[in-house]
Scaffold this active site. Structure first.
Site, PDB file in Angstrom:
ATOM      1  N   ARG A   1      11.124  -1.993  11.251  1.00 45.21           N
ATOM      2  CA  ARG A   1       9.795  -1.860  12.118  1.00 45.21           C
ATOM      3  C   ARG A   1       9.506  -2.317  13.242  1.00 45.21           C
ATOM      4  O   ARG A   1       9.636  -3.007  13.186  1.00 45.21           O
ATOM      5  CB  ARG A   1       8.425  -1.419  11.765  1.00 45.21           C
ATOM      6  CG  ARG A   1       8.782   0.198  10.862  1.00 45.21           C
ATOM      7  CD  ARG A   1       7.549   0.061  10.197  1.00 45.21           C
ATOM      8  NE  ARG A   1       6.186  -0.317  10.123  1.00 45.21           N
ATOM      9  CZ  ARG A   1       5.488  -0.014   9.015  1.00 45.21           C
ATOM     10  NH1 ARG A   1       5.328   0.286   8.352  1.00 45.21           N
ATOM     11  NH2 ARG A   1       4.417  -0.892  10.310  1.00 45.21           N
TER      12      ARG A   1
ATOM     13  N   ARG B   1      -9.458   1.594   8.618  1.00 40.18           N
ATOM     14  CA  ARG B   1      -9.279   0.166   8.773  1.00 40.18           C
ATOM     15  C   ARG B   1     -10.068  -0.288   9.297  1.00 40.18           C
ATOM     16  O   ARG B   1      -9.972  -1.953   9.706  1.00 40.18           O
ATOM     17  CB  ARG B   1      -7.808   0.444   9.805  1.00 40.18           C
ATOM     18  CG  ARG B   1      -6.261  -0.104   9.130  1.00 40.18           C
ATOM     19  CD  ARG B   1      -5.300  -0.377  10.196  1.00 40.18           C
ATOM     20  NE  ARG B   1      -4.493  -0.419   9.913  1.00 40.18           N
ATOM     21  CZ  ARG B   1      -3.342  -0.404   9.308  1.00 40.18           C
ATOM     22  NH1 ARG B   1      -3.715   0.990   8.554  1.00 40.18           N
ATOM     23  NH2 ARG B   1      -1.770  -0.827   9.524  1.00 40.18           N
TER      24      ARG B   1
ATOM     25  N   LYS C   1       1.105  -1.130  -0.131  1.00 38.67           N
ATOM     26  CA  LYS C   1      -0.560   0.030   0.034  1.00 38.67           C
ATOM     27  C   LYS C   1       0.883   1.186   0.409  1.00 38.67           C
ATOM     28  O   LYS C   1       0.494   2.471   0.056  1.00 38.67           O
ATOM     29  CB  LYS C   1      -1.382   0.334   1.365  1.00 38.67           C
ATOM     30  CG  LYS C   1      -2.089  -1.342   1.282  1.00 38.67           C
ATOM     31  CD  LYS C   1      -2.680  -0.954   2.636  1.00 38.67           C
ATOM     32  CE  LYS C   1      -2.615  -0.815   4.064  1.00 38.67           C
ATOM     33  NZ  LYS C   1      -2.075  -2.461   4.246  1.00 38.67           N
TER      34      LYS C   1
ATOM     35  N   ARG D   1      11.162  -7.015   5.075  1.00 36.49           N
ATOM     36  CA  ARG D   1      11.124  -4.968   5.190  1.00 36.49           C
ATOM     37  C   ARG D   1      12.299  -4.486   5.625  1.00 36.49           C
ATOM     38  O   ARG D   1      12.103  -4.337   6.808  1.00 36.49           O
ATOM     39  CB  ARG D   1       9.516  -4.655   5.608  1.00 36.49           C
ATOM     40  CG  ARG D   1       9.570  -3.275   4.870  1.00 36.49           C
ATOM     41  CD  ARG D   1       7.725  -2.961   5.066  1.00 36.49           C
ATOM     42  NE  ARG D   1       7.012  -2.967   5.782  1.00 36.49           N
ATOM     43  CZ  ARG D   1       5.622  -2.305   5.995  1.00 36.49           C
ATOM     44  NH1 ARG D   1       5.147  -2.686   4.790  1.00 36.49           N
ATOM     45  NH2 ARG D   1       5.313  -2.984   6.960  1.00 36.49           N
TER      46      ARG D   1
ATOM     47  N   ARG E   1      -0.731  -8.444  13.434  1.00 38.76           N
ATOM     48  CA  ARG E   1      -0.894  -7.417  12.575  1.00 38.76           C
ATOM     49  C   ARG E   1      -2.347  -8.346  12.098  1.00 38.76           C
ATOM     50  O   ARG E   1      -3.269  -7.308  11.558  1.00 38.76           O
ATOM     51  CB  ARG E   1      -0.404  -7.053  11.657  1.00 38.76           C
ATOM     52  CG  ARG E   1       0.506  -5.967  12.471  1.00 38.76           C
ATOM     53  CD  ARG E   1       1.703  -5.229  11.859  1.00 38.76           C
ATOM     54  NE  ARG E   1       1.334  -4.368  11.394  1.00 38.76           N
ATOM     55  CZ  ARG E   1       3.043  -4.518  10.131  1.00 38.76           C
ATOM     56  NH1 ARG E   1       3.760  -5.187  10.818  1.00 38.76           N
ATOM     57  NH2 ARG E   1       2.465  -3.588   9.682  1.00 38.76           N
TER      58      ARG E   1
HETATM   59  P1  AMP Z   1       0.819   0.769   9.213  1.00 41.47           P
HETATM   60  O1  AMP Z   1       1.962   1.833   9.073  1.00 41.47           O
HETATM   61  O2  AMP Z   1      -0.178   1.359   8.266  1.00 41.47           O
HETATM   62  O3  AMP Z   1       0.819  -0.204   8.917  1.00 41.47           O
HETATM   63  O4  AMP Z   1       0.407   1.244  10.577  1.00 41.47           O
HETATM   64  C1  AMP Z   1       0.476   0.785  12.043  1.00 41.47           C
HETATM   65  C2  AMP Z   1      -0.274   0.832  12.743  1.00 41.47           C
HETATM   66  O5  AMP Z   1      -0.733   1.484  12.558  1.00 41.47           O
HETATM   67  C3  AMP Z   1      -0.894  -0.219  12.820  1.00 41.47           C
HETATM   68  O6  AMP Z   1      -0.942  -1.541  13.057  1.00 41.47           O
HETATM   69  C4  AMP Z   1      -2.176   0.596  14.012  1.00 41.47           C
HETATM   70  O7  AMP Z   1      -1.504  -0.057  15.010  1.00 41.47           O
HETATM   71  C5  AMP Z   1      -1.919   1.954  13.752  1.00 41.47           C
HETATM   72  N1  AMP Z   1      -2.236   2.406  12.847  1.00 41.47           N
HETATM   73  C6  AMP Z   1      -2.369   3.049  11.352  1.00 41.47           C
HETATM   74  N2  AMP Z   1      -2.974   2.968  10.795  1.00 41.47           N
HETATM   75  C7  AMP Z   1      -4.496   2.881  11.533  1.00 41.47           C
HETATM   76  C8  AMP Z   1      -5.931   3.248  11.607  1.00 41.47           C
HETATM   77  N3  AMP Z   1      -6.492   3.303   9.950  1.00 41.47           N
HETATM   78  N4  AMP Z   1      -6.471   2.565  12.678  1.00 41.47           N
HETATM   79  C9  AMP Z   1      -6.176   2.240  13.477  1.00 41.47           C
HETATM   80  N5  AMP Z   1      -4.360   1.853  14.188  1.00 41.47           N
HETATM   81  C10 AMP Z   1      -3.978   1.937  13.068  1.00 41.47           C
END
Ligand code: AMP
Length: 219
Positions: free
Chosen positions: A163, A93, A18, A130, A174
């Protein structure tokens, strides 16, 4: 490209690509790439109240509460730079977040949700390999897309890191959260006639070509 097709939501499990595709599409459509994960990681780095609360959840692979996330996105898409559209990466999400997004602007008639489909065993492998740039957030893969100099970002020269939530045990959590909370969004947007399904396997350029074809956005 005008504003008619520039409101895009990218869906797909963690590791589906994404962030990479959102970056490419943002440059192509000339609208901002909004990654809620990046916004939260910036808050964590700044040590803000939100960042401190979010870090505990993010480190476990859990979601930050819906009302907090809808508030963050509401403020961000109110920015003048989003007048022509935006690419949302990592939001919504959950169904309540998608409903929250609809309530913010009313239903955006041109909003399209792109689902990037990648088999689960492949996303697990991608996430484990990654590496992310601390500076510009570019992403690399240890074997498929390694940086020219180990540990250094090709684009901006900053250091690459793994990360916290790309560690094996958090990846599993996740993916579970994705199945439970996020995957129902596919039928949510399908029912609205707003879902574009894209095969997310292959090179970033191959996926991007499918994505612009699917959106009818002409590459
Ligand atoms: P990402 O970088 O999109 O994989 O997001 C990393 C982490 O941030 C996720 O595992 C959640 O803990 C939090 N997070 C990011 N976007 C959201 C969202 N829209 N709703 C809830 N938690 C989020």
């Amino acid at each position: 490209m005008g504003s008619s097709r520039a409101h895009v939501v990218l869906l797909g499990p963690p590791g589906a690509g994404k962030g990479t595709q959102a970056g490419m599409l943002s440059r192509h459509l000339e609208v901002p790439h909004i990654s809620t994960g990046d916004i939260l990681r910036d808050e964590v780095q700044r040590g803000s109240e939100l960042g401190i609360k979010a870090k505990g959840l993010m480190d476990k692979g859990e979601l930050v509460p819906d009302d907090v996330m809808v508030g963050i996105v509401r403020d961000r898409i109110a920015g003048a730079d989003c007048a022509e559209g935006f690419i949302l990466d990592g939001f919504p999400r959950s169904v309540p977040q998608a409903v929250g997004l609809e309530k913010l602007n009313g239903v955006i008639p041109s909003l399209l949700a792109v689902s990037l489909a990648v088999p689960l065993d492949e996303v697990v492998e991608r996430l484990g390999q990654r590496r992310t740039c601390q500076g510009c957030k570019a992403m690399f893969h240890e074997t498929l897309n390694p940086p020219k100099v180990a540990g250094v970002c090709d684009r901006c020269g900053a250091t690459l890191y793994q990360r916290e939530d790309d560690q094996k045990d958090v990846i599993e959590a996740r993916l579970e959260v994705y199945q439970r909370e996020t995957s129902p969004l596919l039928s949510f947007y399908r029912q609205r006639g707003a879902l574009v399904e894209v095969d997310g396997t292959g090179s970033a350029n191959e996926v991007f070509q499918r994505l612009v074809d699917g959106l009818g956005a002409g590459a």
